[in-house]
Scaffold this motif. Structure first.
Motif, PDB file in Angstrom:
ATOM      1  N   SER A 136       0.840  -1.302  -0.025  1.00  0.00           N
ATOM      2  CA  SER A 136      -0.197   0.004   0.151  1.00  0.00           C
ATOM      3  C   SER A 136       0.967   1.360   0.074  1.00  0.00           C
ATOM      4  CB  SER A 136      -0.982  -0.068   1.175  1.00  0.00           C
ATOM      5  OG  SER A 136      -1.594  -1.068   1.338  1.00  0.00           O
ATOM      6  N   TRP A 160       4.770 -10.656  -4.774  1.00  0.00           N
ATOM      7  CA  TRP A 160       3.425 -10.747  -5.274  1.00  0.00           C
ATOM      8  C   TRP A 160       3.158 -10.657  -6.819  1.00  0.00           C
ATOM      9  CZ3 TRP A 160       1.806 -13.403  -1.208  1.00  0.00           C
ATOM     10  CH2 TRP A 160       1.805 -12.634   0.150  1.00  0.00           C
ATOM     11  N   SER A 372      -5.817  -2.022  -2.189  1.00  0.00           N
ATOM     12  CA  SER A 372      -6.886  -2.761  -1.214  1.00  0.00           C
ATOM     13  C   SER A 372      -8.043  -1.663  -0.873  1.00  0.00           C
ATOM     14  CB  SER A 372      -6.000  -2.979   0.008  1.00  0.00           C
ATOM     15  OG  SER A 372      -5.794  -1.797   0.759  1.00  0.00           O
ATOM     16  N   GLU A 374      -9.228  -0.842   1.786  1.00  0.00           N
ATOM     17  CA  GLU A 374      -8.903   0.332   2.883  1.00  0.00           C
ATOM     18  C   GLU A 374      -8.194   1.286   2.182  1.00  0.00           C
ATOM     19  OE1 GLU A 374      -8.193  -2.901   3.493  1.00  0.00           O
ATOM     20  OE2 GLU A 374      -9.388  -3.476   5.236  1.00  0.00           O
TER      21      GLU A 374
HETATM   22  C1  LIG Z   1      -3.112 -12.097  -5.685  1.00  0.00           C
HETATM   23  C2  LIG Z   1      -2.660 -11.059  -5.548  1.00  0.00           C
HETATM   24  C3  LIG Z   1      -1.863 -10.376  -6.709  1.00  0.00           C
HETATM   25  C4  LIG Z   1      -0.880  -9.614  -6.573  1.00  0.00           C
HETATM   26  N1  LIG Z   1      -0.293  -9.305  -7.990  1.00  0.00           N
HETATM   27  C5  LIG Z   1       0.492  -8.244  -7.860  1.00  0.00           C
HETATM   28  C6  LIG Z   1       1.369  -7.821  -9.086  1.00  0.00           C
HETATM   29  O1  LIG Z   1       1.300  -8.553 -10.191  1.00  0.00           O
HETATM   30  N2  LIG Z   1       2.568  -6.965  -9.179  1.00  0.00           N
HETATM   31  C7  LIG Z   1       2.529  -6.261  -7.941  1.00  0.00           C
HETATM   32  O2  LIG Z   1       3.412  -5.252  -7.924  1.00  0.00           O
HETATM   33  N3  LIG Z   1       1.709  -6.488  -6.812  1.00  0.00           N
HETATM   34  C8  LIG Z   1       0.778  -7.503  -6.800  1.00  0.00           C
HETATM   35  N4  LIG Z   1      -0.010  -7.717  -5.602  1.00  0.00           N
HETATM   36  C9  LIG Z   1       0.446  -6.797  -4.407  1.00  0.00           C
HETATM   37  C10 LIG Z   1      -0.761  -6.133  -3.955  1.00  0.00           C
HETATM   38  O3  LIG Z   1      -0.711  -4.782  -4.805  1.00  0.00           O
HETATM   39  C11 LIG Z   1      -0.249  -5.615  -2.306  1.00  0.00           C
HETATM   40  O4  LIG Z   1      -0.814  -6.844  -1.708  1.00  0.00           O
HETATM   41  C12 LIG Z   1      -1.258  -4.612  -2.084  1.00  0.00           C
HETATM   42  O5  LIG Z   1      -0.953  -3.485  -2.722  1.00  0.00           O
HETATM   43  C13 LIG Z   1      -1.222  -4.596  -0.458  1.00  0.00           C
HETATM   44  O6  LIG Z   1       0.089  -4.377  -0.135  1.00  0.00           O
HETATM   45  P1  LIG Z   1       0.699  -5.355   1.172  1.00  0.00           P
HETATM   46  O7  LIG Z   1       0.320  -6.956   0.874  1.00  0.00           O
HETATM   47  O8  LIG Z   1       2.117  -4.883   1.319  1.00  0.00           O
HETATM   48  O9  LIG Z   1      -0.132  -5.207   2.343  1.00  0.00           O
HETATM   49  P2  LIG Z   1       0.018  -3.759   3.289  1.00  0.00           P
HETATM   50  O10 LIG Z   1      -0.015  -2.568   2.575  1.00  0.00           O
HETATM   51  O11 LIG Z   1       0.892  -3.926   4.320  1.00  0.00           O
HETATM   52  O12 LIG Z   1      -1.362  -3.621   3.912  1.00  0.00           O
HETATM   53  C14 LIG Z   1      -1.955  -4.696   5.023  1.00  0.00           C
HETATM   54  C15 LIG Z   1      -3.179  -4.089   5.578  1.00  0.00           C
HETATM   55  O13 LIG Z   1      -3.432  -2.827   6.006  1.00  0.00           O
HETATM   56  C16 LIG Z   1      -4.122  -1.938   5.374  1.00  0.00           C
HETATM   57  N5  LIG Z   1      -3.515  -0.778   5.130  1.00  0.00           N
HETATM   58  C17 LIG Z   1      -2.230  -0.430   4.655  1.00  0.00           C
HETATM   59  N6  LIG Z   1      -2.085   1.017   4.617  1.00  0.00           N
HETATM   60  C18 LIG Z   1      -3.218   1.589   5.158  1.00  0.00           C
HETATM   61  C19 LIG Z   1      -3.525   2.728   5.423  1.00  0.00           C
HETATM   62  N7  LIG Z   1      -3.013   3.920   5.100  1.00  0.00           N
HETATM   63  N8  LIG Z   1      -4.838   2.938   5.860  1.00  0.00           N
HETATM   64  C20 LIG Z   1      -5.886   1.842   6.097  1.00  0.00           C
HETATM   65  N9  LIG Z   1      -5.510   0.594   5.997  1.00  0.00           N
HETATM   66  C21 LIG Z   1      -4.306   0.553   5.363  1.00  0.00           C
HETATM   67  C22 LIG Z   1      -4.246  -2.614   3.879  1.00  0.00           C
HETATM   68  O14 LIG Z   1      -5.515  -2.356   2.968  1.00  0.00           O
HETATM   69  C23 LIG Z   1      -4.385  -4.297   4.332  1.00  0.00           C
HETATM   70  O15 LIG Z   1      -5.425  -4.580   5.025  1.00  0.00           O
HETATM   71  C24 LIG Z   1      -0.821  -8.714  -5.667  1.00  0.00           C
HETATM   72  C25 LIG Z   1      -1.251  -9.110  -4.402  1.00  0.00           C
HETATM   73  C26 LIG Z   1      -2.247 -10.272  -4.284  1.00  0.00           C
HETATM   74  C27 LIG Z   1      -2.952 -10.641  -3.086  1.00  0.00           C
END
Ligand SMILES: Cc1cc2nc3c(=O)[nH]c(=O)nc-3n(C[C@H](O)[C@H](O)[C@H](O)COP(=O)(O)OP(=O)(O)OC[C@H]3O[C@@H](n4cnc5c(N)ncnc54)[C@H](O)[C@@H]3O)c2cc1C
Length: 387
Positions: A136, A160, A372, A374
């Motif tokens: 995020s 991911w 996401s 959120e």
């Molecule tokens: C099936 C799948 C395919 C994907 N494919 C790709 C891809 O091809 N290329 C790529 O680059 N990425 C890819 N992603 C990554 C995806 O973009 C990230 O998982 C996403 O951006 C969330 O980042 P994170 O997993 O680091 O979670 P985090 O950013 O750590 O978030 C964890 C939780 O905290 C919440 N959160 C975080 N910040 C805030 C805020 N400021 N306010 C409120 N809530 C917050 C989030 O909503 C989430 O619920 C993929 C993910 C999945 C699950």
């Protein structure tokens, strides 16, 4: 706004249906829960080859780069019709992300090298944005690209990364300098996935499938000519990329197809001889979802038709949130219809039940990827409070 399907549209739809009928028996189109499985790479390639013959691979690209020149509404009708017929869903990384970004910001050499193959599926892409600690909060990314002579030397890790295990190329965000703000100093480069120093490691997701990966870069050489646009402007290109496709995140064509499949299955499977479709609980939930889906479809048509009361960026977030919630509701309904069958592996619908469970697992990710829920809600509230 007039969304009536006129005679021209009807003629167009008949032509599309005739094209789809001509694909019967090729294995490109599938029906029922088979459509819930991820389309094999080869099936997508054959679908794109068939579309290529008609010049229909990338209807939403500018005509000079292979687009069809259809109206936005007609493109949506086309997508609905192909999905309904069981055509594979073409991964968004090439058609929706890399292609439009190279058209907007790439140079002539990059367009000449990549656009045709991206359109017809002979060049496949993955998106290298997220990193451990930078999802995020994407601007926290640390994968570095330092310029040495005529090449960047890339070191770091992406995570991911969908389809990195077979993609030919990655469009990646890398840090080329450290600015005063985290968003500064980020550049977009195109990385040949066969370059020495790249290691791709699979991640198995809860649907039991392998779509996503970790990608490690150990002093990977990337020619300077693979920089997209200007050094340091990667954040702007990434924003363009993520905002470019405003309506696709809702996945309305797939949801419509999947709801139809559930209705068929509910009329075939039953509890103690009476089919599920006759149960009150099923009818209520099915109707609720169908109504929500119809509302979402009309919202998309309003955006596509340029309704001025639909601010495009806010609508992108609204459609993504509603679409991903509906994807999970549809998947949960499928599991509730078919779930008990999982206890009977010899049941004639056991394969459908397994597909439903995998589908539910995959749809959990819908509220995470591409921004996401959120984060979308944050964007929305900021836009509304600022207005
Ligand atoms: C099936 C799948 C395919 C994907 N494919 C790709 C891809 O091809 N290329 C790529 O680059 N990425 C890819 N992603 C990554 C995806 O973009 C990230 O998982 C996403 O951006 C969330 O980042 P994170 O997993 O680091 O979670 P985090 O950013 O750590 O978030 C964890 C939780 O905290 C919440 N959160 C975080 N910040 C805030 C805020 N400021 N306010 C409120 N809530 C917050 C989030 O909503 C989430 O619920 C993929 C993910 C999945 C699950």
């Amino acid at each position: 706004m007039d969304f009536t399907i006129n005679t021209d549209d009807q003629r167009f739809l008949a032509e599309v249906q005739q094209f789809l009928t001509g694909l019967a028996g090729t294995g490109i189109l599938v029906s029922g829960t088979a459509a819930w499985e991820h389309a094999a790479e080869d099936r997508v390639r054959r679908w794109l080859a068939a579309l290529d013959v008609r010049g229909w691979c990338v209807p939403y690209w500018p005509v000079e780069h292979g687009g069809t020149g259809w109206s936005a509404v007609r493109r949506f009708l086309f997508e609905m019709e192909c999905t309904r017929a069981g055509a594979p869903i073409v991964p968004s990384q090439g058609h929706r992300l890399a292609g439009p970004t190279l058209i907007a910001f790439g140079n002539d050499a990059q367009r000449a090298s990549f656009l045709k193959g991206t359109a017809n599926g002979t060049i496949t892409w993955c998106q290298g944005f997220s990193e451990p600690g930078a999802g995020s909060d994407l601007a926290a990314l640390t994968t570095s690209a330092r310029l040495e002579n005529d090449a960047y030397v890339v070191t770091g890790q992406k995570i991911w990364t969908t389809h990195a295990h077979y993609a030919d190329w990655m469009f990646a965000l890398v840090r080329t300098s450290t600015g005063t703000k985290p968003r500064q100093g980020i550049s977009m480069i195109l990385i040949d996935m066969r370059s020495p120093g790249i290691a791709v490691s699979p991640i198995e997701t809860i649907d039991g499938q392998h779509h996503v990966n970790t990608v490690f870069f150990d002093d990977v050489l990337v020619p300077l000519g693979n920089l997209v646009g200007c050094e340091g402007a990667g954040w702007d290109y990434a924003r363009y990329m993520l905002e470019h496709e405003r309506t696709g995140g809702a996945k309305v064509p797939e949801l419509r197809r999947d709801l139809d499949t559930i209705a068929t299955l509910a009329s075939l499977v039953g509890v103690e001889s009476s089919p599920v479709v006759e149960s009150g609980w099923f009818q209520r939930r099915f109707a609720d979802i169908a109504i929500e889906l119809e509302a979402l479809r009309w919202s998309i048509l309003r955006v596509l038709a340029g309704d001025p009361s639909c601010p495009a960026n806010e609508m992108a977030s609204i459609l993504k949130v509603r679409g991903s919630e509906l994807q999970q509701a549809v998947a949960q309904l499928a599991v509730d219809v078919l779930g008990p069958i999982m206890l009977s592996p010899a049941h004639p619908f056991a394969r459908d039940a397994a597909a439903a469970l995998s589908y539910l697992g995959f749809r959990r990710a819908a509220t995470i990827y591409a921004g996401s829920d959120e984060i979308q809600r944050n964007l929305l509230s900021r836009a509304l409070l600022d207005s």
